[in-house]
Scaffold this active site. Sequence first.
Site, PDB file in Angstrom:
ATOM      1  N   ARG A  40       0.120  -5.699   0.532  1.00  0.00           N
ATOM      2  CA  ARG A  40      -0.304  -5.319  -0.647  1.00  0.00           C
ATOM      3  C   ARG A  40      -1.720  -5.991  -0.594  1.00  0.00           C
ATOM      4  NH1 ARG A  40       1.945  -5.418  -6.940  1.00  0.00           N
ATOM      5  NH2 ARG A  40       2.784  -3.517  -5.952  1.00  0.00           N
ATOM      6  N   GLN A  90       5.724   3.786  -4.177  1.00  0.00           N
ATOM      7  CA  GLN A  90       6.005   4.094  -5.666  1.00  0.00           C
ATOM      8  C   GLN A  90       6.336   5.828  -5.604  1.00  0.00           C
ATOM      9  OE1 GLN A  90       5.867   1.872  -8.257  1.00  0.00           O
ATOM     10  NE2 GLN A  90       7.106   3.659  -9.168  1.00  0.00           N
ATOM     11  N   HIS A  97      -0.215   4.104  -3.005  1.00  0.00           N
ATOM     12  CA  HIS A  97       0.885   3.455  -3.517  1.00  0.00           C
ATOM     13  C   HIS A  97       2.176   4.171  -3.164  1.00  0.00           C
ATOM     14  CE1 HIS A  97       3.520   0.150  -4.765  1.00  0.00           C
ATOM     15  NE2 HIS A  97       3.195   0.396  -6.074  1.00  0.00           N
ATOM     16  N   ARG A 112      12.859   2.104  -6.094  1.00  0.00           N
ATOM     17  CA  ARG A 112      11.712   1.338  -5.147  1.00  0.00           C
ATOM     18  C   ARG A 112      12.586   0.705  -4.062  1.00  0.00           C
ATOM     19  NH1 ARG A 112       6.687  -0.348  -6.666  1.00  0.00           N
ATOM     20  NH2 ARG A 112       6.755  -0.637  -4.346  1.00  0.00           N
ATOM     21  N   CYS A 122       5.030   3.379 -13.531  1.00  0.00           N
ATOM     22  CA  CYS A 122       5.500   2.524 -12.279  1.00  0.00           C
ATOM     23  C   CYS A 122       5.597   1.261 -12.608  1.00  0.00           C
ATOM     24  CB  CYS A 122       4.441   2.601 -11.288  1.00  0.00           C
ATOM     25  SG  CYS A 122       2.721   2.099 -11.895  1.00  0.00           S
ATOM     26  N   ASP A 172       0.184   5.252 -16.090  1.00  0.00           N
ATOM     27  CA  ASP A 172       0.046   4.110 -15.725  1.00  0.00           C
ATOM     28  C   ASP A 172      -0.932   3.065 -16.476  1.00  0.00           C
ATOM     29  OD1 ASP A 172       0.232   1.799 -13.832  1.00  0.00           O
ATOM     30  OD2 ASP A 172      -0.877   2.589 -12.297  1.00  0.00           O
TER      31      ASP A 172
END
Length: 321
Positions: free
Chosen positions: A110, A140, A137, A299, A271, A231
Site C-alpha cells: 500500500r 477492492q 485499488h 475483501r 469501500c 467513497d
Amino acid sequence: MNTLDLPTLATRHLLRISDLTASEILRLLRLAAQLKRDLRPFAGALAQRSLVLLFEKPSLRTRVSFEAGFQQLGGGVVFLDHTASRIGARESVEDTAQNLSRWVDAVVIRCLSHDLLDRFASVSDVPVINALSDRHHPCQALADLAALADHGVDPSHANIAWVGDGNNVCHSLIEAVATLGGRMQVITPKACQPSDEVLQFAAMRAFRSGATITCTDDLAAVEGVDAVYTDVWVSMGEDGDRAAKVERMRPFQVNASLMNRAGPRARFMHCLPAHRGEEVTADILDGPRSITLDQAEFRMHAQNALLLSLLRPDLAQRTQD
Ligand code: CP
Ligand code: NVA
C-alpha cells in the site's frame, strides 16, 4: 469439467485491474464465492508460504483481510509498517524488492505513489499485489464485484453509479466494469473526474466487452442502477484544501433523496472507511440497502482467491473440477 485456468506464471503481479483479463476476473470471482461457502478444501494450501505486507498508509480492512486470510490458508505473514518512513528511504526500492524475493512468496504493498509499485514489480521475482495506491485499488474492485454477485447481480451486466470523487477506488471499478461488460455512470464534479489515462484504457476494453462508461455531473444518472457507490471525498495522502473540496462535493452526497432517485433495486456501496454526514448520510450507510459489510467480508475471499491462483494454481484448478 470446470477448470479455472488461473495464472501459472512464477511471477504475475496485480498492480491494477487491467493486469487481468475478463475470464481471469470471472474465475477469481467464482473462486471467491466458493471460498466464502467453504474454505475447508483449501485449509493448509499455503502452508510453508510467506507473505509480506509493506504499508505506507493506515489500513483496517486491507491489512486484516490479507493477514487473517493468508493465515487461514496455512501461511505466515510479516507486516512492515512504512507509515513513518517511505519504502525506499533506507535502501532503494529495487534493493528492497530483490531482498524480499529471496525470503517470501508474495509482496502486498500500500503506497503513496503508484510509480513505486511499477519500479518494485519490475525487479521482483515474486508476485506483487497492489493494496491501494494513489491511482488504483484492484483488490477492492474484485471484492466489490464478488459482493454484488453474492447479491444476485451478474458481474458482466452490473449497472453501477459512482457518485463523488473520481479516485483510486473509482478507477479500479471503471477498469473492472469496462473489462467485464455492464454499465458505469461516473457522477462527479467536473474537476474531480477520473484520470484520462484510466478512461482511455477503459474505452479500449469497453470496445471489446460492450461496456458503457459515462462521465457526467448530472445526478439523474443514478436512475435505475443496481448500486450507488461512493467513497471519501478526500483520499489519504491527497494534497490541497480539504475544506474547499468538501464544499465542492456537497451536492454529491449520497442520502435518502438520491437513493430514492436511484430506485428500489439500488444497493448502497462504499469501500470504507466512511465519513457519515459527508459523502453519505448515516441512515443510508447503516440502513438496509447498504452492502458495505459484505464488501468488507469479500475483501478476504477475493484476496484469498487471488493468492491461491498465484501461488497454488494446481490446487485451485483441481478443486474446481
Ligand atoms: N477499503 C479499504 O481498503 O479499507 P482500509 O483502508 O481500512 O484497508
Ligand atoms: N480513496 C480512499 C480509499 C480508502 C480505502 C483513499 O485512498 O484514502
